[in-house]
Design a protein around this motif. Structure first.
Motif, short mmCIF file in Angstrom:
data_model
loop_
_atom_site.label_atom_id
_atom_site.label_comp_id
_atom_site.label_asym_id
_atom_site.label_seq_id
_atom_site.Cartn_x
_atom_site.Cartn_y
_atom_site.Cartn_z
N THR A 288 52.13 -57.99 9.04
CA THR A 288 52.24 -56.54 9.19
C THR A 288 53.70 -56.13 9.33
O THR A 288 54.17 -55.22 8.66
N LYS A 289 54.40 -56.86 10.20
CA LYS A 289 55.83 -56.61 10.42
C LYS A 289 56.42 -57.87 11.01
O LYS A 289 55.77 -58.55 11.82
N TRP A 290 57.63 -58.18 10.64
CA TRP A 290 58.21 -59.46 11.04
C TRP A 290 58.47 -59.56 12.54
O TRP A 290 58.75 -60.65 13.03
N ASN A 291 58.43 -58.47 13.27
CA ASN A 291 58.62 -58.61 14.71
C ASN A 291 57.42 -59.26 15.39
O ASN A 291 57.40 -59.46 16.60
N GLY A 292 56.39 -59.64 14.61
CA GLY A 292 55.33 -60.49 15.15
C GLY A 292 55.74 -61.94 15.26
O GLY A 292 55.13 -62.70 16.02
N ALA A 293 56.80 -62.36 14.53
CA ALA A 293 57.21 -63.77 14.55
C ALA A 293 57.65 -64.25 15.93
O ALA A 293 57.29 -65.38 16.32
N PRO A 294 58.43 -63.48 16.71
CA PRO A 294 58.77 -63.97 18.06
C PRO A 294 57.54 -64.23 18.93
O PRO A 294 57.57 -65.11 19.79
N TYR A 295 56.47 -63.50 18.71
CA TYR A 295 55.26 -63.75 19.49
C TYR A 295 54.62 -65.07 19.11
O TYR A 295 54.02 -65.75 19.95
N LEU A 296 54.72 -65.47 17.85
CA LEU A 296 54.20 -66.77 17.44
C LEU A 296 54.92 -67.88 18.20
O LEU A 296 54.29 -68.83 18.67
#
Length: 569
Positions: A288-296
């Motif tokens: 959806t948006k790359w700011n989900g990557a830090p949550y991974l």
């Protein structure tokens, strides 16, 4: 035999020794609030049961004990459902207003429609917004691909509402409003599981229901609320996985429930479908948006630290070594490859149609990586171009803000503004009126959250409260990475991704204000007065700013009265 009564007995083979008396350092820490783990058995510490629901409130209003007991047992689902229904009623109220393409809806609403029609984002003329909103409506979508800088998953979600209701303001906001409502329900249930309290769980969800930023983002066709939904769902999945894994480890301990070093170090934690589900959800967040990557990354570390803590409680002498040997690789495989596969699957339309931007970039190109299929190399090139664009996006914007100011709401974003004169758009003020949609968090909630985060730091550092650490992890993963991009054009509404964790923090602080179960009646009374006052003030604050969240026409003097800070203008 429990660990309380067996301190003089010889431990069985492989078991950890009985708990020792507190060290001088531990006694020193207790002066500053550090709390030990108590004398419960390892099995009891691994399985933290939900307390039996109370019936005093229901009986106090005159219900029979049987009916009060039934309502108390239903409250775990009924309470969150009622909070979510209230949130939904607010979010769907006049959802199509303002009848305009506001802020970045100009990108995502049209990209979603293009995905629905062609499977890839297409090009639009400069006057497309006027034609879409005109009477009769015209939709001037061409066949040429368009360069976009965000993955397609969030736009597919928006497209679902457009498929149901057409390319209208209500249609492109519908799916986001649904996710904004469902996320309130999820937060109630997640808060209940995390804090082991239905009341505090519903409080956390209720606080998010009246947060202005989450409210505005739930009524606007942008991607950040959708990313928040996937992140919150992944956090909930990992919480369920944590409880299930600890229950399996507890079941593997000896019948007396004492710690056992061999079991703690060697026991497998079994099939963990909820962690795989978290991998899918985190992949959807990244898609959806790359700011989900830090949550991974953050949630991956968090889940293996939870496993480490479980093995330590069960008696492992070297819990980190046991975690690395038994849990690290399965955790990685459950999250990272699954998230990557989910991310790639979100590009199915781009792969299948063959007409997307850069779709054929690698066709006929040789080189070191020519053994990789051309569509994958083309996608990699596209992602590299997008990354380069994002990190070099430094063009000044009126509403950009530094992340240092986000928690105190230093510079909110105005999505829509107009100044009707007397007699226009319902304006009845001789001095004129204002209509605005302002992406502003409920100020008293956010300012209270600043204190709540400090409280959670204390709980995590000195009381070793894993719940505080989990909430802080959710805030840090959505907040701290932005400090690496001080020169980039960034906005306050990016913070909506960690709003649920701010609400959990405030709920946890309110629980502490209420006092522990063993507190005196006087302490509980004043705690309830303080907690109730804070919650009522937050609700009042949301009601006060409601006209600015919904684009209502209000007198200009009333609009100025709500500009508490000069930077809000």
């Amino acid at each position: 035999m429990s660990s309380d009564t067996a301190t003089d007995a010889a431990p069985p083979p492989g078991a950890s020794p009985a708990p020792e008396a507190p060290s001088p350092w531990a006694r020193r820490l207790r002066r500053f609030g550090y709390a030990g783990s108590g004398q419960r058995s390892a099995r009891e510490r691994l399985i933290d049961p939900f307390p039996a629901p109370g019936t005093r409130l229901w009986q106090a209003i005159g219900l029979t004990p049987a009916l009060a007991d039934r309502l108390a047992r239903w409250s775990g689902w009924a309470g969150p459902l009622l909070v979510a229904l209230l949130a939904g009623a607010l979010r769907f109220w006049h959802l199509g207003s303002p009848r305009a393409v506001i802020f970045d809806e100009t990108y995502y609403a049209k990209d979603a429609w293009a995905l629905l029609q062609h499977g890839y984002e297409g090009a639009w003329p400069d006057n497309a917004n006027q034609l879409i909103l005109g009477h009769p409506q015209r939709i001037p979508l061409g066949l040429d691909p368009s360069y976009v800088v965000h993955p397609p998953m969030g736009k597919w979600v928006i497209a679902l509402g457009e498929w149901l209701f057409g390319l209208t303001p209500f249609g492109w906001r519908f799916s986001v409003a649904v996710l904004g409502t469902v996320s309130v329900f999820m937060l109630c249930r997640i808060g209940r599981r995390l804090l082991r309290s239905t009341a505090l769980g519903c409080l956390a969800g209720g606080l998010m229901a009246v947060d202005g930023l989450q409210f505005v983002m739930s009524r606007t066709s942008l991607l950040d609320l959708i990313a928040m939904f996937w992140v919150l769902a992944a956090f909930g999945a990992l919480l369920i996985d944590r409880d299930a894994a600890r229950a399996r480890l507890a079941a593997a301990l000896p019948p007396d429930g004492r710690p056992n070093g061999e079991v703690a170090a060697d026991a497998g934690l079994g099939w963990r479908p909820w962690r795989i589900a978290a991998g899918v959800l985190l992949g959807l967040a990244c898609a959806t948006k790359w700011n989900g990557a830090p949550y991974l990354v953050a949630f991956g570390i968090m889940t293996v630290l939870w496993d480490t803590g479980a093995r330590r409680v069960a008696g492992a002498r070297h819990p980190y070594r046991a975690m690395l040997r038994r849990d690290a690789v399965p955790a990685f495989c459950s999250l990272v490859p699954v998230a990557l596969a989910t991310y790639l699957a979100s590009w199915t339309g781009w792969f299948a149609t063959g007409n997307g931007y850069f779709r054929h970039w690698a066709d006929g190109r040789g080189g070191t990586w020519s053994w990789i299929p051309a569509p994958l190399r083309s996608l990699w090139h596209y992602q590299h171009q997008v990354y380069d664009f994002n990190i070099h996006l430094t063009q000044p914007h009126t509403y950009q803000s530094n992340p240092w100011s986000w928690l105190v709401l230093g510079r909110p974003v105005s999505y829509f503004y107009e100044s009707p004169k007397l007699g226009q758009n319902g304006c009845t003020a001789p001095g004129g009126c204002a209509r605005e949609v302002l992406a502003l968090g409920t100020p008293l909630l956010w300012w209270a959250a600043c204190f709540a985060l400090l409280f959670l730091l204390f709980r995590w550092a000195l009381r070793r409260d894993w719940r505080a650490g989990a909430v802080l992890c959710g805030v840090a993963a959505g907040y701290l990475p932005w400090f690496n991009y001080q020169e980039r054009t960034i906005f306050l509404f990016y913070a909506v991704v960690f709003v649920p964790f701010l609400c959990l923090a405030v709920a946890m602080m309110v629980g502490a204000l209420l006092g522990p179960a063993g507190a005196t009646e006087r302490r509980r009374m004043w705690g309830a007065v303080g907690a109730g006052t804070l919650v009522l003030l937050i609700i009042w604050n949301f009601i006060y700013f409601f006209p600015l969240y919904t684009g209502m026409t209000i007198p200009m003097d009333a609009w100025r009265a709500r500009m508490w800070l000069d930077t809000w203008i």
